[in-house]
Design a protein around this motif. Structure first.
Motif, PDB file in Angstrom:
ATOM      1  N   ASN A  73       0.812  -1.213   0.000  1.00  0.00           N
ATOM      2  CA  ASN A  73       0.000   0.000   0.000  1.00  0.00           C
ATOM      3  C   ASN A  73       0.850   1.269   0.000  1.00  0.00           C
ATOM      4  N   SER A  74       2.145   1.103  -0.297  1.00  0.00           N
ATOM      5  CA  SER A  74       3.061   2.258  -0.403  1.00  0.00           C
ATOM      6  C   SER A  74       3.006   3.148   0.836  1.00  0.00           C
ATOM      7  N   ILE A  75       2.965   2.505   2.009  1.00  0.00           N
ATOM      8  CA  ILE A  75       2.962   3.284   3.255  1.00  0.00           C
ATOM      9  C   ILE A  75       4.260   4.073   3.358  1.00  0.00           C
ATOM     10  N   PHE A  76       5.345   3.441   2.919  1.00  0.00           N
ATOM     11  CA  PHE A  76       6.632   4.125   2.866  1.00  0.00           C
ATOM     12  C   PHE A  76       7.002   4.331   1.406  1.00  0.00           C
ATOM     13  N   ASN A  77       7.385   5.561   1.073  1.00  0.00           N
ATOM     14  CA  ASN A  77       7.811   5.791  -0.306  1.00  0.00           C
ATOM     15  C   ASN A  77       9.283   5.416  -0.470  1.00  0.00           C
ATOM     16  N   ALA A  78       9.805   5.575  -1.661  1.00  0.00           N
ATOM     17  CA  ALA A  78      11.187   5.150  -1.962  1.00  0.00           C
ATOM     18  C   ALA A  78      12.201   5.845  -1.074  1.00  0.00           C
ATOM     19  N   ASN A  79      11.886   7.050  -0.641  1.00  0.00           N
ATOM     20  CA  ASN A  79      12.831   7.804   0.191  1.00  0.00           C
ATOM     21  C   ASN A  79      12.940   7.229   1.597  1.00  0.00           C
ATOM     22  N   ASN A  80      11.945   6.402   1.969  1.00  0.00           N
ATOM     23  CA  ASN A  80      11.934   5.849   3.317  1.00  0.00           C
ATOM     24  C   ASN A  80      12.207   4.347   3.329  1.00  0.00           C
ATOM     25  N   SER A  81      12.913   3.851   2.328  1.00  0.00           N
ATOM     26  CA  SER A  81      13.181   2.414   2.242  1.00  0.00           C
ATOM     27  C   SER A  81      13.973   1.920   3.444  1.00  0.00           C
ATOM     28  N   ALA A  82      14.888   2.756   3.938  1.00  0.00           N
ATOM     29  CA  ALA A  82      15.679   2.368   5.114  1.00  0.00           C
ATOM     30  C   ALA A  82      14.779   2.196   6.329  1.00  0.00           C
ATOM     31  N   GLU A  83      13.786   3.073   6.456  1.00  0.00           N
ATOM     32  CA  GLU A  83      12.849   2.992   7.579  1.00  0.00           C
ATOM     33  C   GLU A  83      12.007   1.734   7.478  1.00  0.00           C
ATOM     34  N   LEU A  84      11.558   1.407   6.264  1.00  0.00           N
ATOM     35  CA  LEU A  84      10.771   0.193   6.059  1.00  0.00           C
ATOM     36  C   LEU A  84      11.590  -1.045   6.384  1.00  0.00           C
ATOM     37  N   ASN A  85      12.835  -1.078   5.943  1.00  0.00           N
ATOM     38  CA  ASN A  85      13.705  -2.227   6.222  1.00  0.00           C
ATOM     39  C   ASN A  85      13.925  -2.405   7.714  1.00  0.00           C
ATOM     40  N   GLU A  86      14.035  -1.278   8.432  1.00  0.00           N
ATOM     41  CA  GLU A  86      14.225  -1.362   9.887  1.00  0.00           C
ATOM     42  C   GLU A  86      12.985  -1.938  10.556  1.00  0.00           C
ATOM     43  N   ILE A  87      11.811  -1.506  10.106  1.00  0.00           N
ATOM     44  CA  ILE A  87      10.567  -2.024  10.679  1.00  0.00           C
ATOM     45  C   ILE A  87      10.395  -3.499  10.347  1.00  0.00           C
ATOM     46  N   LYS A  88      10.767  -3.888   9.113  1.00  0.00           N
ATOM     47  CA  LYS A  88      10.716  -5.304   8.743  1.00  0.00           C
ATOM     48  C   LYS A  88      11.567  -6.144   9.686  1.00  0.00           C
ATOM     49  N   LEU A  89      12.769  -5.648   9.949  1.00  0.00           N
ATOM     50  CA  LEU A  89      13.694  -6.380  10.818  1.00  0.00           C
ATOM     51  C   LEU A  89      13.131  -6.497  12.231  1.00  0.00           C
ATOM     52  N   LEU A  90      12.581  -5.408  12.741  1.00  0.00           N
ATOM     53  CA  LEU A  90      12.026  -5.419  14.096  1.00  0.00           C
ATOM     54  C   LEU A  90      10.815  -6.336  14.201  1.00  0.00           C
ATOM     55  N   LEU A  91       9.953  -6.305  13.187  1.00  0.00           N
ATOM     56  CA  LEU A  91       8.764  -7.144  13.206  1.00  0.00           C
ATOM     57  C   LEU A  91       9.120  -8.630  13.145  1.00  0.00           C
ATOM     58  N   LYS A  92      10.193  -8.950  12.420  1.00  0.00           N
ATOM     59  CA  LYS A  92      10.600 -10.351  12.296  1.00  0.00           C
ATOM     60  C   LYS A  92      11.503 -10.806  13.448  1.00  0.00           C
ATOM     61  N   SER A  93      11.781  -9.884  14.374  1.00  0.00           N
ATOM     62  CA  SER A  93      12.622 -10.218  15.536  1.00  0.00           C
ATOM     63  C   SER A  93      11.912  -9.813  16.822  1.00  0.00           C
ATOM     64  N   PRO A  94      10.777 -10.448  17.107  1.00  0.00           N
ATOM     65  CA  PRO A  94      10.024 -10.067  18.301  1.00  0.00           C
ATOM     66  C   PRO A  94      10.792 -10.370  19.590  1.00  0.00           C
ATOM     67  N   ILE A  95      10.403  -9.691  20.637  1.00  0.00           N
ATOM     68  CA  ILE A  95      11.008  -9.887  21.957  1.00  0.00           C
ATOM     69  C   ILE A  95      10.319 -11.074  22.625  1.00  0.00           C
ATOM     70  N   LYS A  96      11.112 -12.043  23.041  1.00  0.00           N
ATOM     71  CA  LYS A  96      10.578 -13.234  23.704  1.00  0.00           C
ATOM     72  C   LYS A  96      10.590 -12.998  25.213  1.00  0.00           C
ATOM     73  N   PHE A  97       9.434 -13.147  25.850  1.00  0.00           N
ATOM     74  CA  PHE A  97       9.376 -12.932  27.303  1.00  0.00           C
ATOM     75  C   PHE A  97       8.404 -13.923  27.943  1.00  0.00           C
ATOM     76  N   GLU A  98       8.505 -14.016  29.270  1.00  0.00           N
ATOM     77  CA  GLU A  98       7.666 -14.970  30.012  1.00  0.00           C
ATOM     78  C   GLU A  98       6.686 -14.233  30.917  1.00  0.00           C
ATOM     79  N   LEU A  99       5.502 -14.796  31.005  1.00  0.00           N
ATOM     80  CA  LEU A  99       4.482 -14.303  31.932  1.00  0.00           C
ATOM     81  C   LEU A  99       3.858 -15.514  32.607  1.00  0.00           C
ATOM     82  N   ASN A 100       4.096 -15.646  33.900  1.00  0.00           N
ATOM     83  CA  ASN A 100       3.594 -16.797  34.668  1.00  0.00           C
ATOM     84  C   ASN A 100       4.017 -18.124  34.037  1.00  0.00           C
ATOM     85  N   GLY A 101       5.268 -18.161  33.559  1.00  0.00           N
ATOM     86  CA  GLY A 101       5.814 -19.385  32.998  1.00  0.00           C
ATOM     87  C   GLY A 101       5.433 -19.653  31.553  1.00  0.00           C
TER      88      GLY A 101
END
Length: 314
Positions: A73-101
């Motif tokens: 949906n072209s949320i990021f234009n060509a000028n923001n490709s670095a920003e999109l790549n950073e978000i892709k990386l963050l989304l594919k690297s979620p934080i693993k945590f524990e709650l009540n085991g």
């Protein structure tokens, strides 16, 4: 040795972050990270999480769906490709945590704020296809709330971490401002501060030069200085420097104030009080109201008195 997962210390499934009708499960981890539960992020936006045969979408679930949605949906234009790549990386690297085991996956809350900002802009510009209007509306609602308050503040309030954070910050401030042992006396109060009080009260300034300040000046200092510098300053000073059986203290309060951090803070406060005296025309009543408005008094629970409205100053 297997790395131990971070634990969620604040928050519960029964107290999600609520933005209108949108529920977002959130937690504060033991290292202070504010996280949004992975599934909750996609549910909040209205993006399907799973159920796909595509290899990448299957591997990364809703994360890849969200990346694909922004990309297609072209949320990021060509000028923001670095920003999109950073978000892709963050989304594919979620934080693993524990709650009540139980293991959970999440993202730092600030990532949701950035995503909603970008989708909201595209929605308001009318560049999203009609089929994605619900996602656009959700993003707009969320980003509007985040812009007004901030995602960190909202998560802290939802999880109950706000009170803990404030107590921790106060503890750290008091540790810097005060010291445990009586130190050497160093002049901290400038004569101009006392001169302003004498002038506003119409007292003879010459008696102060002989060391005969009226006893009420001590009460003024407690009220307008120590009670307004920061929460619990006066309470802690009284603990460090208690009165004896004759009602006398073993030293001056300034001797328990840290010279490198506390004394400069004290002098800044005194400078403001002196400047307000001048601004009030050295009128005691006007000065008091200016001080109440600019420097509200802290209560014993750490709360500040509400500020006076402007029209209450003569």
């Amino acid at each position: 040795m297997k790395n131990k997962n971070l634990e969620a210390k604040y928050g519960s499934s029964d107290s999600p972050l609520m933005i209108g009708d949108i529920e977002i499960p959130c937690y504060v981890l033991e290292d202070g990270k504010r996280v949004i539960v992975q599934r909750g992020l996609f549910k909040a936006l209205g993006i399907n999480y799973g159920g796909t045969t595509n290899k990448e979408l299957k591997e990364f679930g809703g994360a890849a769906r969200l990346v694909a949605f922004m990309d297609n949906n072209s949320i990021f234009n060509a000028n923001n490709s670095a920003e999109l790549n950073e978000i892709k990386l963050l989304l594919k690297s979620p934080i693993k945590f524990e709650l009540n085991g139980v293991i959970h996956f999440g993202y730092e809350a600030t990532l949701l704020q950035e995503i909603t900002k970008s989708i909201s802009k595209a929605y308001l510009k009318g560049t999203l296809p009609a089929r994605n209007n619900e996602i656009g509306r959700n993003a707009e609602i969320l980003y509007d709330a985040f812009a007004k308050v901030g995602i960190i503040a909202l998560v802290d309030e939802a999880t109950g971490y706000q009170e803990v954070r404030e107590k921790t910050a106060l503890k750290e401030f008091l540790a810097q401002f005060l010291k445990d042992e009586k130190g050497k006396w160093v002049q901290t109060y400038d004569d101009s501060f006392f001169e302003a009080i004498f002038r506003m009260k119409g007292w003879n300034w010459s008696i102060a030069n002989k060391g005969k300040k009226p006893q009420v000046v001590g009460h003024y200092i407690n009220n307008y200085v120590y009670s307004r510098l920061a929460p619990q300053i006066l309470i802690e000073l009284r603990k460090l420097n208690p009165k004896d059986e004759k009602g006398n203290r073993k030293g001056k309060f300034t001797q328990w104030i840290e010279p490198n951090f506390g004394h400069p803070k004290l002098k800044e406060h005194l400078a403001v009080l002196t400047a307000l005296a001048k601004a009030s025309g050295h009128n005691w009543k006007n000065w008091e109201r200016m001080v109440e408005r600019a420097l509200p008094k802290f209560g014993s629970d750490g709360s500040q008195s509400p500020e006076l409205p402007f029209d209450e100053v003569d």
